[in-house]
Design a protein around this motif. Structure first.
Motif, PDB file in Angstrom:
ATOM      1  N   LEU A 283       0.881  -1.157   0.000  1.00 59.93           N
ATOM      2  CA  LEU A 283       0.000   0.000   0.000  1.00 59.93           C
ATOM      3  C   LEU A 283       0.923   1.211   0.000  1.00 59.93           C
ATOM      4  O   LEU A 283       1.568   1.521   1.003  1.00 59.93           O
ATOM      5  N   HIS A 284       1.041   1.845  -1.154  1.00 55.49           N
ATOM      6  CA  HIS A 284       1.951   2.975  -1.313  1.00 55.49           C
ATOM      7  C   HIS A 284       1.274   4.274  -0.894  1.00 55.49           C
ATOM      8  O   HIS A 284       0.134   4.532  -1.309  1.00 55.49           O
ATOM      9  N   VAL A 285       1.974   5.102  -0.102  1.00 51.85           N
ATOM     10  CA  VAL A 285       1.524   6.483  -0.009  1.00 51.85           C
ATOM     11  C   VAL A 285       1.885   7.163  -1.321  1.00 51.85           C
ATOM     12  O   VAL A 285       2.759   6.710  -2.062  1.00 51.85           O
ATOM     13  N   LEU A 286       1.202   8.238  -1.615  1.00 50.54           N
ATOM     14  CA  LEU A 286       1.324   8.886  -2.912  1.00 50.54           C
ATOM     15  C   LEU A 286       2.743   9.408  -3.155  1.00 50.54           C
ATOM     16  O   LEU A 286       3.334  10.065  -2.295  1.00 50.54           O
ATOM     17  N   ASP A 287       3.294   9.096  -4.324  1.00 47.74           N
ATOM     18  CA  ASP A 287       4.531   9.740  -4.748  1.00 47.74           C
ATOM     19  C   ASP A 287       4.217  11.179  -5.134  1.00 47.74           C
ATOM     20  O   ASP A 287       3.233  11.447  -5.829  1.00 47.74           O
ATOM     21  N   HIS A 288       5.083  12.096  -4.715  1.00 44.36           N
ATOM     22  CA  HIS A 288       4.791  13.520  -4.886  1.00 44.36           C
ATOM     23  C   HIS A 288       5.134  14.005  -6.294  1.00 44.36           C
ATOM     24  O   HIS A 288       6.061  14.797  -6.500  1.00 44.36           O
ATOM     25  N   VAL A 289       4.366  13.528  -7.249  1.00 40.82           N
ATOM     26  CA  VAL A 289       4.566  13.935  -8.634  1.00 40.82           C
ATOM     27  C   VAL A 289       3.690  15.148  -8.944  1.00 40.82           C
ATOM     28  O   VAL A 289       2.543  15.247  -8.465  1.00 40.82           O
ATOM     29  N   ARG A 290       4.232  16.067  -9.724  1.00 40.50           N
ATOM     30  CA  ARG A 290       3.486  17.272 -10.069  1.00 40.50           C
ATOM     31  C   ARG A 290       2.184  16.905 -10.775  1.00 40.50           C
ATOM     32  O   ARG A 290       2.161  16.108 -11.707  1.00 40.50           O
ATOM     33  N   GLY A 291       1.100  17.502 -10.309  1.00 43.64           N
ATOM     34  CA  GLY A 291      -0.209  17.263 -10.898  1.00 43.64           C
ATOM     35  C   GLY A 291      -1.085  16.324 -10.107  1.00 43.64           C
ATOM     36  O   GLY A 291      -2.261  16.160 -10.413  1.00 43.64           O
ATOM     37  N   ALA A 292      -0.526  15.698  -9.043  1.00 37.79           N
ATOM     38  CA  ALA A 292      -1.291  14.696  -8.290  1.00 37.79           C
ATOM     39  C   ALA A 292      -1.549  15.095  -6.850  1.00 37.79           C
ATOM     40  O   ALA A 292      -2.017  14.270  -6.060  1.00 37.79           O
ATOM     41  N   GLN A 293      -1.294  16.347  -6.494  1.00 41.73           N
ATOM     42  CA  GLN A 293      -1.368  16.745  -5.089  1.00 41.73           C
ATOM     43  C   GLN A 293      -2.760  16.592  -4.484  1.00 41.73           C
ATOM     44  O   GLN A 293      -2.897  16.416  -3.268  1.00 41.73           O
ATOM     45  N   HIS A 294      -3.805  16.627  -5.312  1.00 47.07           N
ATOM     46  CA  HIS A 294      -5.172  16.502  -4.796  1.00 47.07           C
ATOM     47  C   HIS A 294      -5.490  15.083  -4.326  1.00 47.07           C
ATOM     48  O   HIS A 294      -6.526  14.855  -3.697  1.00 47.07           O
ATOM     49  N   PHE A 295      -4.598  14.122  -4.597  1.00 51.16           N
ATOM     50  CA  PHE A 295      -4.789  12.745  -4.118  1.00 51.16           C
ATOM     51  C   PHE A 295      -4.085  12.496  -2.781  1.00 51.16           C
ATOM     52  O   PHE A 295      -4.162  11.391  -2.242  1.00 51.16           O
ATOM     53  N   HIS A 296      -3.387  13.480  -2.258  1.00 52.68           N
ATOM     54  CA  HIS A 296      -2.517  13.269  -1.097  1.00 52.68           C
ATOM     55  C   HIS A 296      -3.306  12.892   0.161  1.00 52.68           C
ATOM     56  O   HIS A 296      -4.320  13.529   0.494  1.00 52.68           O
ATOM     57  N   VAL A 297      -2.815  11.866   0.870  1.00 54.58           N
ATOM     58  CA  VAL A 297      -3.320  11.456   2.186  1.00 54.58           C
ATOM     59  C   VAL A 297      -2.149  11.571   3.156  1.00 54.58           C
ATOM     60  O   VAL A 297      -1.073  11.025   2.893  1.00 54.58           O
ATOM     61  N   ASP A 298      -2.328  12.268   4.263  1.00 53.75           N
ATOM     62  CA  ASP A 298      -1.203  12.496   5.171  1.00 53.75           C
ATOM     63  C   ASP A 298      -0.788  11.200   5.869  1.00 53.75           C
ATOM     64  O   ASP A 298      -1.563  10.235   5.964  1.00 53.75           O
ATOM     65  N   ASP A 299       0.448  11.179   6.362  1.00 56.72           N
ATOM     66  CA  ASP A 299       1.020   9.963   6.948  1.00 56.72           C
ATOM     67  C   ASP A 299       0.248   9.477   8.169  1.00 56.72           C
ATOM     68  O   ASP A 299       0.099   8.266   8.375  1.00 56.72           O
TER      69      ASP A 299
END
Length: 346
Positions: A283-299
């Motif tokens: 289960l990967h936390v989101l890689d911080h790629v430009r354009g995907a910040q709206h998918f971020h879930v905090d640690d």
């Protein structure tokens, strides 16, 4: 070579389904009866990273529901165009590990081959959405150079087919490459990372099985399912075909806000995978790629969800919560039990 019952999941070819993928946001919105107000931002975002989604995947989405978890993974949104200093073009530093065209060598004992730069679906959170695939499209001579790289490093025990999506390559290419790798004595395993059978189950054919399983190498396949709704009957049939061929099946998931960040979603996914004989792997936390910040879930939320999974599932159905950090020698565990164990040892 026949490996049990390998009847295709449907008569239409996977190549046709791939070619007929929806690439126009207007068509996707029309098909799913969605608010036309979504069109302008979708067109703007798709100019940077094109929309691509095949019919078998669209057919699993709920018409009229803009929050459908499958739709949310593929629909371009205006939020993608917002810049954030922590979200960058190459979050995993892969271009520094791009040892030569077609080869990404990040970890000891294993490497990735970029078998195909194409994908059947453009996932909006893709960490390689800015990867220079054109520089990694190999000629015959370059493929030989990539194979020579493997031959010259006896520490490489596992070769991983990656991309893009490696199963976007044709079976003739896959069969040739697999034979070449099997002829390298120190390579012990072949792994395939793919999302293509999830979005086009028809990709799993007897020809594909022969291409992957016709050598001495044991084969594992890491599927990429993010939500239980992706596991329909057609995918189930494809999974059965892969298992009967002796391929070990694992799954990796990306934790995505608005897609699978509720405990009910993650439990349902692990149970559905287990029902199909697929082991949850990462289960990967989101890689911080430009354009995907709206998918971020905090640690903290991610660890809380992983802890609840531990409490409510058998251990073999609990994926390892991890982050990939550029330059590290392996993925970094974020699992609450591992964190507590490390604290006791410190």
């Amino acid at each position: 070579m026949i490996h049990g019952s390998l009847a295709p999941v449907e008569s239409v070819s996977w190549q046709s389904l791939l070619a007929q993928s929806i690439t126009d946001p207007r068509e996707l919105l029309r098909r799913l009866q969605l608010d036309p107000a979504l069109l302008a931002p979708a067109q703007a975002a798709s100019a940077d990273f094109p929309l691509r989604v095949p019919e078998p995947y669209v057919n699993r989405m709920r018409p009229g529901d803009a929050t459908d978890p499958l739709l949310r993974q593929v629909l371009p949104l205006g939020e993608e165009l917002l810049e954030h200093p922590d979200f960058v073009l190459d979050p995993l530093g892969e271009q520094h590990s791009n040892a030569r065209p077609g080869v990404i060598h990040k970890y000891h004992g294993r490497l990735l081959l970029i078998v195909s730069g194409g994908c059947a679906v453009n996932c909006r959170y893709c960490f390689r959405r800015h990867f220079p695939y054109a520089d990694n499209a190999l000629s015959t001579d370059q493929w030989q150079q990539a194979l020579d790289y493997i031959r010259q490093d006896p520490s490489i025990a596992e070769v991983i087919y990656s991309g893009g999506d490696p199963l976007a390559a044709n079976d003739k290419r896959l069969a040739w490459l697999t034979r070449e790798i099997a002829d390298i004595a120190h390579v012990r395993r072949l792994r395939v990372h793919t999302r293509l059978p999830v979005v086009i189950p028809q990709r799993v054919t007897s020809s594909l099985i022969d291409a992957l399983c016709g050598t001495r190498l044991p084969v594992s396949m890491v599927l990429h399912c993010n939500h239980a709704n992706e596991l329909d009957g057609q995918l189930g049939q494809a999974i059965t075909t892969l298992r009967r061929a002796g391929i070990m099946l694992l799954n990796q998931t990306v934790l995505l806000k608005g897609v699978n960040d509720r405990i009910e979603d993650l439990l349902a996914l692990s149970e559905a995978l287990g029902d199909h004989g697929v082991l949850p792997y990462y289960l990967h936390v989101l890689d911080h790629v430009r354009g995907a910040q709206h998918f971020h879930v905090d640690d903290a939320t991610a660890r809380g969800l992983a802890g609840e999974m531990l409490a409510r599932l058998p251990g073999f159905l609990v994926p390892r919560l991890v982050r990939e950090i550029a330059g590290e020698t392996s993925k970094t565990p974020l699992h609450p039990e591992l964190i507590r164990a490390n604290d006791r040892l410190a």
